[in-house]
Scaffold this motif. Structure first.
Motif, mmCIF file in Angstrom:
data_model
loop_
_atom_site.group_PDB
_atom_site.id
_atom_site.type_symbol
_atom_site.label_atom_id
_atom_site.label_comp_id
_atom_site.label_asym_id
_atom_site.label_seq_id
_atom_site.Cartn_x
_atom_site.Cartn_y
_atom_site.Cartn_z
ATOM 1 N N TYR B 154 0.835 -1.206 0.000
ATOM 2 C CA TYR B 154 0.000 0.000 0.000
ATOM 3 C C TYR B 154 0.868 1.254 0.000
ATOM 4 N N LYS B 156 3.883 1.655 -0.968
ATOM 5 C CA LYS B 156 4.640 1.827 -2.208
ATOM 6 C C LYS B 156 3.752 2.283 -3.361
ATOM 7 N N ASN B 157 2.505 1.845 -3.363
ATOM 8 C CA ASN B 157 1.673 2.056 -4.547
ATOM 9 C C ASN B 157 0.585 3.098 -4.376
ATOM 10 N N ARG B 158 0.424 3.645 -3.176
ATOM 11 C CA ARG B 158 -0.779 4.461 -2.938
ATOM 12 C C ARG B 158 -0.806 5.703 -3.804
ATOM 13 N N GLU B 159 0.346 6.175 -4.237
ATOM 14 C CA GLU B 159 0.332 7.462 -4.924
ATOM 15 C C GLU B 159 0.226 7.372 -6.440
ATOM 16 N N ASP B 160 0.576 6.226 -7.017
ATOM 17 C CA ASP B 160 0.534 6.216 -8.483
ATOM 18 C C ASP B 160 -0.827 5.791 -9.018
ATOM 19 N N GLY B 163 -3.707 9.053 -9.757
ATOM 20 C CA GLY B 163 -4.274 9.754 -8.606
ATOM 21 C C GLY B 163 -5.280 8.936 -7.823
ATOM 22 N N GLU B 164 -5.713 7.836 -8.380
ATOM 23 C CA GLU B 164 -6.640 7.003 -7.628
ATOM 24 C C GLU B 164 -5.897 6.330 -6.499
ATOM 25 N N THR B 165 -6.543 6.237 -5.341
ATOM 26 C CA THR B 165 -5.854 5.585 -4.238
ATOM 27 C C THR B 165 -5.927 4.080 -4.423
ATOM 28 N N ASN B 179 -2.121 5.944 7.272
ATOM 29 C CA ASN B 179 -1.970 7.350 6.900
ATOM 30 C C ASN B 179 -1.558 8.196 8.099
ATOM 31 N N GLU B 183 1.788 10.407 8.486
ATOM 32 C CA GLU B 183 1.797 11.823 8.877
ATOM 33 C C GLU B 183 2.717 12.047 10.062
#
Lengths: 299, 431
Positions: B154, B156-160, B163-165, B179, B183
């Protein structure tokens, strides 16, 4: 050298005269018809003080007979040249003298070849001591892909001739000097032998051969891959070497045979036609085939 | 020419056809360039695919938690006692740390989801830490621990992906906690040392390539040690000593045929002979090496014979003419001159052996092996088999590890080839 100069000039003249086209056309026919004319060897095939004696030697490649009943002596410190047209068996015969023909499986040798007391083809005779006594120089310069020093030192090393490095250095220097190569290579003994020029390579091969101090040196057309200047050097060298070694040389160049040899043997289709003093062969050959060959009617 | 003026001279005819010849030559060249371009394209596609999939495996997500080494909770009072240390419950103090940070997680299901953030291998990290520093007992320290593979995926991949999570297999709640951790800077991506320092594992975040790499190297070691000397000896005998007869012809035909036998057949042969008849154990690099030796031998013999044949006869004549015995000729001249060619053939054989999977499956090197083999008699697996095993695993985190393992295999192959080229350059002599 001086003595044989005249016959060469005569020989060259003869060559010039007979270079006409008529004779060229018939040369093959003449050669084929000539086989019948070969009888017993004429001249003087035997030496008073022989180093090597060959009696009734026959050589077969499978079913094909390459050498027919050849008897010849090579005297001590004598240079014997073997001449003849291509395929006449002179190289085959030469290679019998230190059994280099052993590498050809189908090659069979009959008759008697003796190096002084040693029976060359005796079944129990090992080739290693034989080849240590009878060295060979090949047609194409074939130095090992090693340094100049290692090339010359190889023979003494494998035969265990020396124990100390200084002795080996001495042999290398002596051999290179005798092959008149020392002055040219003394500063780069550890450079590869294959980097030398053709003529130097061939002299390196001669140095390599004499480093083992053989009694007889066989030379199989040693100059055929060389230019005239390199050839002249090697010929000079052969004359010098004959003081110490017995030399049998096969050559395609009649001039070379005339320049370097004491006796000349003329081979024709596997038979030894004539053996005589070189001077005699080139001025007044006994056999008509010899005359035909040296005057350039075939070959 | 003299007969008719219409007839063209040879020179004119040649000039006429010249353009055609040039065109043909250009086409010929273009085919060659095309072939090479196609090959390069395939290579680029392959490498891009592998690297784009696999590069993320070289990084691993770590979670920082405030861990209290509570002796009561762990059931341990003397950290120097190895027995107690082994029995201690480190999982509970990790759970406590997580509970403390996210008190809102209540109920069995939420709790379990919360605990799944940290890899179950984290307790080993804590054990090692306490063993090294017993003074930590009763203290609270922040510790970086392995994150679970789902969390890792998650993060590693959440940002690509436009833009979809991307959530992967984690739940909404877990996503929220992660998250929060991100933070708070409690999540960090680090170089994945585990991947290079451990053996296989069912948990992707704890799985490493070292076991398979060692297995492959040990197998290859056995193969090189056996097949090169045997292959060269066979080639030398066949080229230099063997008489030319029906029997040697028969041997030659058989060697050539063996080179084309599918490798799995060699695996079956190994299974029958080494394991069945000689009763060796399964999964051993020794057996693998023996099987691969059988497989590599024909290649080595054929290429060595070609290399020996290529040694100029003049060199042999020179050695024999000096009175060298046949053995001296072979050892001093033929083998050194043929060595570069022999090495080239051998390296091709070894590269093939390194990438071979099928025969290893037959002799049981496909097992799940966690321990890193240290000897040729330790059970192990091999790199290509490890790739095969991982590619078959359902966990998403194994996808990137599969590609990373391929990269390791390629790296080993490239370094082997480099070594071979270097050796060849060093040994090469001109004549």
């Amino acid at each position: 050298m001086q003595a044989v100069n005249t016959p060469i000039q005569k020989n060259e003249k003869l060559n010039a005269n007979t270079n006409g086209t008529d004779q060229k056309k018939t040369s093959t026919d003449e050669m084929n018809n000539s086989a019948a004319k070969v009888g017993k060897t004429v001249g003087k095939p035997f030496a008073t003080n022989p180093k090597m004696t060959m009696r009734n030697v026959d050589v077969f490649y499978g079913d094909k007979q390459a050498i027919h009943d050849v008897s010849l002596d090579i005297g001590k410190n004598e240079v014997v040249a073997m001449i003849g047209p291509s395929g006449c068996g002179k190289s085959t015969f030469l290679r019998c003298l230190n059994r280099m023909n052993d590498t050809i499986e189908i090659c069979q040798v009959k008759g008697e070849i003796k190096l002084e007391e040693m029976d060359v083809y005796h079944p129990k005779q090992d080739v290693v001591p034989l080849r240590a006594r009878v060295g060979i120089v090949f047609q194409k310069p074939n130095p090992f892909p090693k340094s100049i020093y290692d090339n010359v030192a190889y023979g003494p090393r494998i035969h265990g001739l020396v124990e100390r490095k200084t002795d080996l250095d001495e042999i290398v220097e002596k051999s290179l000097r005798r092959a008149s190569l020392w002055e040219e290579v003394k500063d780069r003994l550890h450079a590869p032998g294959t980097g030398l020029s053709g003529g130097q390579q061939q002299r390196l091969c001669i140095a390599r051969t004499i480093a083992v101090s053989p009694e007889v040196i066989l030379m199989d057309e040693p100059c055929s891959a060389l230019d005239p200047i390199a050839t002249a050097k090697i010929e000079e060298l052969i004359t010098e070497l004959s003081e110490k070694f017995t030399i049998a040389i096969v050559t395609h160049s009649m001039q070379q045979a005339a320049r370097v040899s004491h006796r000349t043997a003329y081979f024709h289709m596997g038979k030894l036609v004539e053996v005589n003093d070189t001077k005699r062969v080139f001025t007044n050959p006994e056999h008509e085939l010899t005359e035909a060959y040296i005057t350039g009617r075939f070959g | 020419m003299t007969n008719s003026n219409q007839a063209l001279s040879t020179a004119e005819k040649v000039n006429q056809s010249l353009q055609k010849r040039y065109r043909a030559e250009k086409r010929f060249k273009a085919y060659g360039i095309g072939a090479i371009a196609f090959g390069l394209l395939c290579l680029v596609v392959l490498f891009t695919d592998i690297i784009s999939k696999g590069h993320s495996a070289f990084f691993q997500t770590y979670v920082k938690l405030e861990i209290t080494f509570d002796p009561v909770e762990m059931g341990l009072d003397d950290p120097s006692d190895t027995k107690q240390l082994a029995m201690a419950d480190f999982d509970s103090i990790i759970r406590n740390a997580l509970k403390e940070q996210f008190p809102e997680a209540s109920g069995r299901r939420d709790r379990r989801a919360l605990y799944a953030i940290v890899s179950n291998g984290a307790s080993f990290t804590l054990r090692e830490q306490l063993k090294d520093d017993p003074a930590l007992l009763n203290q609270t320290v922040s510790v970086w621990m392995l994150a679970d593979d789902d969390i890792d995926t998650y993060v590693k991949n959440r940002e690509d992906a436009d833009g979809e999570t991307f959530a992967g297999r984690i739940s909404e709640k877990q996503m929220g906690w992660v998250n929060t951790l991100i933070e708070n800077n409690q999540i960090e991506s680090r170089f994945n040392t585990t991947f290079f320092s451990s053996g296989d594992s069912r948990e992707p975040e704890q799985a490493g390539i070292l076991g398979a790499l060692m297995g492959s190297l040990l197998t290859l070691f056995v193969t090189i040690l056996l097949s090169f000397p045997i292959g060269v000896a066979a080639a030398v005998y066949l080229e230099e000593y063997a008489p030319q007869n029906k029997f040697t012809d028969f041997i030659e035909v058989n060697i050539n045929n063996l080179a084309a036998v599918p490798s799995i057949i060699f695996g079956l042969l190994g299974l029958a002979i080494f394991i069945g008849f000689f009763e060796m154990q399964r999964s051993l690099p020794l057996v693998g090496g023996l099987v691969l030796t059988l497989m590599t031998l024909p290649t080595i013999i054929i290429s060595s014979r070609a290399a020996i044949k290529a040694v100029p006869p003049s060199v042999r004549d020179a050695a024999l003419g000096l009175g060298a015995s046949k053995m001296q000729m072979v050892l001093h001249h033929v083998i050194p001159l043929a060595m570069p060619g022999m090495l080239t053939g051998a390296i091709i054989g070894f590269a093939q052996a390194l990438g071979e999977t099928a025969p290893l499956l037959m002799i049981g090197m496909v097992a799940f092996v966690v321990d890193i083999p240290g000897a040729i008699t330790d059970p192990s697996t091999a790199l290509p088999v490890q790739i095969f095993l991982w590619s078959d695993s359902p966990e998403r985190a194994f996808v990137e590890r599969t590609s990373a393992a391929i990269m390791v295999l390629l790296a080993v192959l490239i370094s082997m080839n480099t070594l071979a080229i270097w050796l060849r350059r060093r040994l090469e002599r001109r004549w």
